[in-house]
Design a protein around this motif. Structure first.
Motif, PDB file in Angstrom:
ATOM      1  N   ASP A   1       0.879  -1.122   0.048  1.00 33.60           N
ATOM      2  CA  ASP A   1      -0.007  -0.036  -0.020  1.00 33.60           C
ATOM      3  C   ASP A   1       0.824   1.241  -0.001  1.00 33.60           C
ATOM      4  O   ASP A   1       1.814   1.252   0.817  1.00 33.60           O
ATOM      5  CB  ASP A   1      -0.983   0.047   1.317  1.00 33.60           C
ATOM      6  CG  ASP A   1      -1.869   1.217   1.301  1.00 33.60           C
ATOM      7  OD1 ASP A   1      -3.235   0.926   0.908  1.00 33.60           O
ATOM      8  OD2 ASP A   1      -1.481   2.180   1.308  1.00 33.60           O
ATOM      9  N   THR A   2       0.598   2.161  -0.734  1.00 33.95           N
ATOM     10  CA  THR A   2       1.617   3.274  -1.062  1.00 33.95           C
ATOM     11  C   THR A   2       0.716   4.437  -0.504  1.00 33.95           C
ATOM     12  O   THR A   2       0.911   5.691  -1.063  1.00 33.95           O
ATOM     13  CB  THR A   2       1.858   3.539  -2.384  1.00 33.95           C
ATOM     14  OG1 THR A   2       0.944   3.755  -3.377  1.00 33.95           O
ATOM     15  CG2 THR A   2       2.791   2.305  -2.603  1.00 33.95           C
ATOM     16  N   GLY A   3      -0.356   4.406   0.335  1.00 33.69           N
ATOM     17  CA  GLY A   3      -1.026   5.625   0.996  1.00 33.69           C
ATOM     18  C   GLY A   3       0.022   6.549   1.803  1.00 33.69           C
ATOM     19  O   GLY A   3       1.190   6.484   1.889  1.00 33.69           O
ATOM     20  N   VAL A   4      -0.583   7.510   2.425  1.00 29.59           N
ATOM     21  CA  VAL A   4       0.218   8.363   3.461  1.00 29.59           C
ATOM     22  C   VAL A   4       0.331   7.642   4.653  1.00 29.59           C
ATOM     23  O   VAL A   4      -0.781   7.081   5.378  1.00 29.59           O
ATOM     24  CB  VAL A   4      -0.718   9.546   3.488  1.00 29.59           C
ATOM     25  CG1 VAL A   4       0.000  10.519   4.817  1.00 29.59           C
ATOM     26  CG2 VAL A   4      -1.024  10.412   2.286  1.00 29.59           C
ATOM     27  N   SER A   5       1.561   7.537   5.178  1.00 35.64           N
ATOM     28  CA  SER A   5       1.847   6.911   6.576  1.00 35.64           C
ATOM     29  C   SER A   5       2.461   7.939   7.611  1.00 35.64           C
ATOM     30  O   SER A   5       2.889   8.952   7.344  1.00 35.64           O
ATOM     31  CB  SER A   5       3.126   6.212   6.324  1.00 35.64           C
ATOM     32  OG  SER A   5       2.835   5.048   5.328  1.00 35.64           O
ATOM     33  N   GLN A   6       1.673   7.841   8.751  1.00 32.25           N
ATOM     34  CA  GLN A   6       2.038   8.799   9.828  1.00 32.25           C
ATOM     35  C   GLN A   6       2.496   7.900  11.124  1.00 32.25           C
ATOM     36  O   GLN A   6       1.944   6.690  11.396  1.00 32.25           O
ATOM     37  CB  GLN A   6       0.805   9.356  10.195  1.00 32.25           C
ATOM     38  CG  GLN A   6       0.396  10.337   9.227  1.00 32.25           C
ATOM     39  CD  GLN A   6      -0.597  11.387   9.713  1.00 32.25           C
ATOM     40  OE1 GLN A   6      -1.864  11.350   9.199  1.00 32.25           O
ATOM     41  NE2 GLN A   6      -0.341  12.129  10.623  1.00 32.25           N
ATOM     42  N   ASP A   7       3.623   8.395  11.739  1.00 29.50           N
ATOM     43  CA  ASP A   7       4.103   7.772  12.809  1.00 29.50           C
ATOM     44  C   ASP A   7       4.476   8.823  13.691  1.00 29.50           C
ATOM     45  O   ASP A   7       4.928   9.919  13.554  1.00 29.50           O
ATOM     46  CB  ASP A   7       5.368   7.046  12.310  1.00 29.50           C
ATOM     47  CG  ASP A   7       5.990   6.184  13.561  1.00 29.50           C
ATOM     48  OD1 ASP A   7       7.258   6.673  13.741  1.00 29.50           O
ATOM     49  OD2 ASP A   7       5.524   5.025  14.111  1.00 29.50           O
ATOM     50  N   PRO A   8       4.118   8.381  15.252  1.00 25.30           N
ATOM     51  CA  PRO A   8       3.589   7.198  15.870  1.00 25.30           C
ATOM     52  C   PRO A   8       2.126   7.426  15.644  1.00 25.30           C
ATOM     53  O   PRO A   8       1.539   8.683  15.343  1.00 25.30           O
ATOM     54  CB  PRO A   8       3.965   7.214  17.126  1.00 25.30           C
ATOM     55  CG  PRO A   8       4.002   8.781  17.574  1.00 25.30           C
ATOM     56  CD  PRO A   8       4.582   9.267  16.383  1.00 25.30           C
ATOM     57  N   ARG A   9       1.374   6.512  15.750  1.00 27.88           N
ATOM     58  CA  ARG A   9      -0.148   6.480  15.545  1.00 27.88           C
ATOM     59  C   ARG A   9      -0.626   6.846  17.109  1.00 27.88           C
ATOM     60  O   ARG A   9      -1.811   7.647  17.043  1.00 27.88           O
ATOM     61  CB  ARG A   9      -0.551   5.043  15.234  1.00 27.88           C
ATOM     62  CG  ARG A   9      -0.317   4.532  13.994  1.00 27.88           C
ATOM     63  CD  ARG A   9      -1.111   5.258  12.949  1.00 27.88           C
ATOM     64  NE  ARG A   9      -2.636   5.507  13.143  1.00 27.88           N
ATOM     65  CZ  ARG A   9      -3.459   4.710  12.990  1.00 27.88           C
ATOM     66  NH1 ARG A   9      -3.210   3.414  12.301  1.00 27.88           N
ATOM     67  NH2 ARG A   9      -4.669   5.012  13.408  1.00 27.88           N
ATOM     68  N   HIS A  10       0.013   6.781  17.952  1.00 27.02           N
ATOM     69  CA  HIS A  10      -0.517   7.228  19.273  1.00 27.02           C
ATOM     70  C   HIS A  10       0.780   7.635  20.139  1.00 27.02           C
ATOM     71  O   HIS A  10       1.922   7.114  20.257  1.00 27.02           O
ATOM     72  CB  HIS A  10      -1.204   5.931  20.129  1.00 27.02           C
ATOM     73  CG  HIS A  10      -2.297   5.489  19.386  1.00 27.02           C
ATOM     74  ND1 HIS A  10      -3.567   6.253  19.745  1.00 27.02           N
ATOM     75  CD2 HIS A  10      -2.448   4.295  18.580  1.00 27.02           C
ATOM     76  CE1 HIS A  10      -4.242   5.417  18.872  1.00 27.02           C
ATOM     77  NE2 HIS A  10      -3.780   4.173  18.326  1.00 27.02           N
ATOM     78  N   LYS A  11       0.412   8.767  20.931  1.00 25.72           N
ATOM     79  CA  LYS A  11       1.640   9.299  21.811  1.00 25.72           C
ATOM     80  C   LYS A  11       0.866   9.891  22.981  1.00 25.72           C
ATOM     81  O   LYS A  11       0.195  10.763  22.965  1.00 25.72           O
ATOM     82  CB  LYS A  11       2.581  10.508  20.904  1.00 25.72           C
ATOM     83  CG  LYS A  11       3.627  10.996  21.711  1.00 25.72           C
ATOM     84  CD  LYS A  11       4.694  10.175  21.764  1.00 25.72           C
ATOM     85  CE  LYS A  11       5.828  10.802  22.473  1.00 25.72           C
ATOM     86  NZ  LYS A  11       6.932  10.053  23.096  1.00 25.72           N
ATOM     87  N   ILE A  12       1.593   9.302  24.231  1.00 23.93           N
ATOM     88  CA  ILE A  12       1.070  10.049  25.315  1.00 23.93           C
ATOM     89  C   ILE A  12       2.320  10.580  26.001  1.00 23.93           C
ATOM     90  O   ILE A  12       3.451  10.120  26.080  1.00 23.93           O
ATOM     91  CB  ILE A  12       0.405   8.882  26.213  1.00 23.93           C
ATOM     92  CG1 ILE A  12      -0.584   8.296  25.533  1.00 23.93           C
ATOM     93  CG2 ILE A  12       0.028   9.366  27.594  1.00 23.93           C
ATOM     94  CD1 ILE A  12      -1.142   6.967  26.378  1.00 23.93           C
ATOM     95  N   THR A  13       2.072  11.986  26.436  1.00 28.17           N
ATOM     96  CA  THR A  13       3.352  12.605  26.896  1.00 28.17           C
ATOM     97  C   THR A  13       2.662  13.606  28.083  1.00 28.17           C
ATOM     98  O   THR A  13       1.464  13.614  28.448  1.00 28.17           O
ATOM     99  CB  THR A  13       3.971  13.630  25.983  1.00 28.17           C
ATOM    100  OG1 THR A  13       5.034  13.994  26.488  1.00 28.17           O
ATOM    101  CG2 THR A  13       3.063  14.515  25.308  1.00 28.17           C
TER     102      THR A  13
END
Lengths: 117, 115
Positions: A1-13
């Motif tokens: 799949d060559t869609g838009v990738s985002q990282d991280p999916r979740h971040k708690i800070t």
């Protein structure tokens, strides 16, 4: 799949910490957008790039926010000294500039959810 | 300042029924009006879009109606199915090769289709 990738999916800070999100757009797309979405609301525009140039920033993007797109490929969104009000989903989208069919259609990633405690 | 106003906030429809979502805009420079569909945990995905040179566009069970003089447009989902249960966003932007295509979104409508 060559869609838009985002990282991280979740971040708690914790409040006051810095966080950075990464977006990898569709490879042939020269435009990249960042949006913020809070619960029960539509996405709000933050900033956008054409290639490596940041062409517009929303007033929502305070001095604590900075976005970059080195070499016109991936982009990063950094939030410094996070506040509880920064808790939201940060969405990245990309598009290909042009007049051909399918051009200029924004394709969104799944987002990076930020929770600031 | 919300440039696109969307209603209702939520709606429930029986399977096979019609869902109607309405949007209104202020900026007369807008000339591209897409609808996005978003499932929980996913980003918005383009569903259908219209430009103001036509008053209606249909793709499968989804139809956009556009009223340029009233600055309003709406999404009709015909024969609603449980898989259509999602949040729908209307949006607007300026188009053209050298415009930014920066989208202004409505607040969203959560559609629940009961089997």
């Amino acid at each position: 799949d060559t869609g838009v990738s985002q990282d991280p999916r979740h971040k708690i800070t914790k409040r006051g910490q810095n966080v950075t999100f990464r977006c990898d757009p569709i490879s042939e797309h020269n435009r990249l957008y960042w949006y913020r979405q809070t619960l029960g609301q539509g996405p709000e525009f933050l900033t956008y790039f054409q290639n490596e140039a940041q062409l517009e920033k929303s007033r929502l993007l305070s001095d604590r926010f900075s976005a970059e797109r080195p070499k016109g490929s991936f982009s990063t969104l950094e939030i410094q000294r996070t506040e509880q009000g920064d808790s939201a989903m940060y969405l990245c989208a990309s598009s290909r500039q042009g007049l051909l069919s399918g051009a200029n259609v924004l394709t969104f990633g799944a987002g990076s959810r930020l929770t600031v405690l | 300042q919300q440039q696109v106003k969307q209603s209702p906030q939520s709606l429930i429809v029986q399977k096979g029924g019609i869902s109607i979502i309405n949007c209104a805009y202020e900026n007369t420079a807008f000339d591209y009006f897409p609808w996005y569909q978003q499932f929980p945990g996913k980003g918005p995905a383009l569903l259908i879009a219209i430009r103001p040179d036509v008053s209606e566009k249909k793709e499968g069970r989804f139809t956009i109606s556009f009223n340029k003089s009233a600055k309003q447009f709406s999404l009709h989902i015909m024969d609603s199915q449980p898989g259509d249960s999602a949040t729908y966003f209307c949006a607007a932007s300026k188009s053209g090769q050298f415009n930014d295509y920066k989208l202004s979104f409505g607040a969203g409508t959560t559609v629940t289709v009961r089997a």
